[in-house]
Design a protein around this motif. Structure first.
Motif, PDB file in Angstrom:
ATOM      1  N   UNK A  21     -52.346  -5.572  65.792  1.00 55.35           N
ATOM      2  CA  UNK A  21     -53.555  -4.952  65.280  1.00 55.35           C
ATOM      3  C   UNK A  21     -54.147  -5.855  64.205  1.00 55.35           C
ATOM      4  N   UNK A  22     -55.266  -6.510  64.507  1.00 53.36           N
ATOM      5  CA  UNK A  22     -55.825  -7.443  63.524  1.00 53.36           C
ATOM      6  C   UNK A  22     -56.381  -6.694  62.311  1.00 53.36           C
ATOM      7  N   UNK A  23     -56.103  -7.228  61.122  1.00 54.73           N
ATOM      8  CA  UNK A  23     -56.640  -6.704  59.878  1.00 54.73           C
ATOM      9  C   UNK A  23     -57.532  -7.769  59.262  1.00 54.73           C
ATOM     10  N   UNK A  24     -58.491  -7.353  58.458  1.00 57.64           N
ATOM     11  CA  UNK A  24     -59.303  -8.368  57.759  1.00 57.64           C
ATOM     12  C   UNK A  24     -58.436  -9.202  56.822  1.00 57.64           C
ATOM     13  N   UNK A  25     -58.765 -10.462  56.704  1.00 56.54           N
ATOM     14  CA  UNK A  25     -57.979 -11.390  55.885  1.00 56.54           C
ATOM     15  C   UNK A  25     -57.971 -10.966  54.421  1.00 56.54           C
ATOM     16  N   UNK A  26     -59.089 -10.428  53.941  1.00 53.07           N
ATOM     17  CA  UNK A  26     -59.150 -10.013  52.541  1.00 53.07           C
ATOM     18  C   UNK A  26     -58.223  -8.829  52.271  1.00 53.07           C
ATOM     19  N   UNK A  27     -58.126  -7.907  53.225  1.00 52.59           N
ATOM     20  CA  UNK A  27     -57.231  -6.759  53.068  1.00 52.59           C
ATOM     21  C   UNK A  27     -55.770  -7.200  53.059  1.00 52.59           C
ATOM     22  N   UNK A  28     -55.428  -8.112  53.950  1.00 51.04           N
ATOM     23  CA  UNK A  28     -54.060  -8.628  54.010  1.00 51.04           C
ATOM     24  C   UNK A  28     -53.704  -9.372  52.725  1.00 51.04           C
ATOM     25  N   UNK A  29     -54.619 -10.197  52.239  1.00 50.55           N
ATOM     26  CA  UNK A  29     -54.366 -10.951  51.006  1.00 50.55           C
ATOM     27  C   UNK A  29     -54.222 -10.012  49.809  1.00 50.55           C
ATOM     28  N   UNK A  30     -55.032  -8.972  49.754  1.00 53.06           N
ATOM     29  CA  UNK A  30     -54.943  -8.011  48.657  1.00 53.06           C
ATOM     30  C   UNK A  30     -53.618  -7.253  48.693  1.00 53.06           C
ATOM     31  N   UNK A  81     -35.023  -6.283  48.899  1.00 51.63           N
ATOM     32  CA  UNK A  81     -35.572  -5.221  49.745  1.00 51.63           C
ATOM     33  C   UNK A  81     -37.088  -5.149  49.683  1.00 51.63           C
ATOM     34  N   UNK A  82     -37.635  -5.185  48.475  1.00 48.69           N
ATOM     35  CA  UNK A  82     -39.079  -4.989  48.338  1.00 48.69           C
ATOM     36  C   UNK A  82     -39.927  -6.038  49.061  1.00 48.69           C
ATOM     37  N   UNK A  83     -39.592  -7.333  49.015  1.00 47.26           N
ATOM     38  CA  UNK A  83     -40.413  -8.294  49.764  1.00 47.26           C
ATOM     39  C   UNK A  83     -40.350  -8.074  51.286  1.00 47.26           C
ATOM     40  N   UNK A  84     -39.167  -7.768  51.804  1.00 45.44           N
ATOM     41  CA  UNK A  84     -39.058  -7.546  53.249  1.00 45.44           C
ATOM     42  C   UNK A  84     -39.796  -6.284  53.694  1.00 45.44           C
ATOM     43  N   UNK A  85     -39.646  -5.208  52.938  1.00 49.60           N
ATOM     44  CA  UNK A  85     -40.338  -3.970  53.288  1.00 49.60           C
ATOM     45  C   UNK A  85     -41.843  -4.105  53.104  1.00 49.60           C
ATOM     46  N   UNK A  86     -42.254  -4.877  52.115  1.00 49.33           N
ATOM     47  CA  UNK A  86     -43.686  -5.133  51.944  1.00 49.33           C
ATOM     48  C   UNK A  86     -44.261  -5.894  53.118  1.00 49.33           C
ATOM     49  N   UNK A  87     -43.527  -6.897  53.583  1.00 52.51           N
ATOM     50  CA  UNK A  87     -43.970  -7.658  54.748  1.00 52.51           C
ATOM     51  C   UNK A  87     -43.982  -6.775  55.990  1.00 52.51           C
ATOM     52  N   UNK A  88     -42.993  -5.914  56.115  1.00 53.82           N
ATOM     53  CA  UNK A  88     -42.932  -5.000  57.253  1.00 53.82           C
ATOM     54  C   UNK A  88     -44.093  -4.012  57.216  1.00 53.82           C
ATOM     55  N   UNK A  89     -44.530  -3.643  56.019  1.00 53.02           N
ATOM     56  CA  UNK A  89     -45.638  -2.701  55.869  1.00 53.02           C
ATOM     57  C   UNK A  89     -46.984  -3.355  56.182  1.00 53.02           C
ATOM     58  N   UNK A  90     -47.161  -4.606  55.766  1.00 57.49           N
ATOM     59  CA  UNK A  90     -48.453  -5.281  55.937  1.00 57.49           C
ATOM     60  C   UNK A  90     -48.637  -5.775  57.363  1.00 57.49           C
ATOM     61  N   UNK A  91     -47.617  -6.415  57.918  1.00 60.06           N
ATOM     62  CA  UNK A  91     -47.733  -6.997  59.262  1.00 60.06           C
ATOM     63  C   UNK A  91     -47.526  -5.934  60.328  1.00 60.06           C
ATOM     64  N   UNK A  92     -48.289  -6.031  61.397  1.00 62.80           N
ATOM     65  CA  UNK A  92     -48.101  -5.099  62.509  1.00 62.80           C
ATOM     66  C   UNK A  92     -47.017  -5.597  63.457  1.00 62.80           C
TER      67      UNK A  92
END
Length: 102
Positions: A21-30, A81-92
């Motif tokens: 699911x593509x997200x806008x680059x600005x949303x992903x960076x934020x 934990x937090x970096x991996x879960x953050x990446x799991x949350x942002x990336x589809x």
């Protein structure tokens, strides 16, 4: 399967792959900036607690030993934990190997 449908899958050579699911680059960076700053703040403040309790002799009490152990465990959560879960949350799509739920 045509090439446009294959490019929307996380792993195009697997028919059972999830869709990207593509997200806008600005949303992903934020989102990455916000999650990285929360993780960095967690690590920094817990490291400050660990250094303070370890360095000052008058802080070596049983209560502060409990706080020290909690700060160390929270430090590990902020580092691992937090970096991996953050990446799991942002990336589809999970790109760091097999995603296993135990």
């Amino acid at each position: 399967m045509d090439s446009t449908e294959g490019s929307l899958l996380c792993f195009p050579n697997l028919n059972s792959s999830c869709r990207r699911l593509p997200k806008p680059c600005s949303e992903t960076a934020l989102l990455y900036t916000l999650l990285a700053s929360v993780s960095l703040l967690t690590v920094t403040l817990n490291m400050l607690v660990v250094i303070s309790i370890s360095h000052f002799r008058q802080l070596h009490t049983p209560t502060n030993t409990l706080l020290l152990s909690l700060a160390v465990s929270d430090l590990m959560v902020g580092l691992l934990v937090m970096p991996m879960e953050g990446m799991h949350h942002v990336e589809t799509c999970w790109l760091l190997g097999e995603d296993r739920i135990l």
